[in-house]
Scaffold this active site. Structure first.
Site: not given
Length: 235
Positions: A108-109
């Site tokens: 994820d980011k």
């Protein structure tokens, strides 16, 4: 064994160097050359290793595997509307390769660390298949001190995540100190590590993947990548 031959325009367009229509122009300009100085046309049948682009060997052919140290703030998506993409860290022409380069699973980011990318569809499927349990190690910093029973719960294979119908497979928690741990998992559920700690009443402040199977980051700096040799992919 000699590599198979393919039309020059098809080869270069599949590697993202140019469109098929541009090949003739680039030949005339001397950008595309043959290692033995043989004359070339768009439809000339060539081997990958016979061609030079701006006097340099071509990028690896289909089947390329890339190991990257993903920085925080980048997303594993092909959608430009989602912000900074991990593909922005690669040569721009690689965005035009066919087959397309895609990430093997996602980080994820806000998660950093080891990320694999490939244009090998069979390898991507094998390494992301739920039946192929590849061990992945994450380093996590927690918002609150451990309460003491997390390692036992994670190892039990009974932990249920919110919205899931089956429990997580057994995972190995190694405690560094009361707010720093490593967790080895063999699945790839959505935001799994973060959700596992949420299920035991904690919150992950930062998350970094340090290994994927036998692969580690070695000396790679944040944002850097390297192309793996076939014998390095022992997963």
């Amino acid at each position: 064994m000699k590599s198979s031959k393919i039309r020059l325009d098809k080869l270069l367009s599949s590697l993202g160097y140019c469109s098929r229509r541009e090949v003739s122009i680039l030949i005339r300009e001397g950008t595309i050359t043959h290692t033995d100085s043989l004359p070339l046309k768009s439809d000339t049948k060539v081997s990958h290793d016979e061609i030079r682009f701006e006097s340099e060997p071509l990028d690896p052919p289909q089947g390329m595997v890339i190991l990257m140290q993903k920085p925080v703030g980048y997303v594993c998506s092909h959608d430009d509307g989602e912000g900074k993409l991990v593909y922005d860290l690669l040569p721009s022409r690689w965005r035009l390769r066919d087959p397309k380069i895609s990430t093997i699973g996602r980080l994820d980011k806000e998660t950093s660390g080891l990320l694999l990318l490939t244009d090998d569809g069979a390898l991507l499927h094998r390494l992301t298949s739920p039946r192929h349990h590849v061990a992945k190690v994450y380093e996590a910093t927690l918002d609150r001190p451990l309460r003491g029973d997390e390692a036992e719960i994670f190892a039990s294979g009974t932990l249920m995540l919110n919205g899931e119908k089956s429990p997580c497979l057994p995972a190995k928690l190694t405690i560094i100190d009361e707010t720093h741990v490593t967790l080895e998992i063999t699945e790839g559920r959505y935001h799994q590590v973060r959700r596992m700690f949420a299920a035991v009443g904690n919150h992950v402040v930062s998350l970094h993947r340090s290994s994927f199977g036998e692969l580690t980051l070695g000396d790679l700096e944040v944002g850097e990548y390297q192309i793996l040799a076939k014998d390095e992919i022992l997963i």
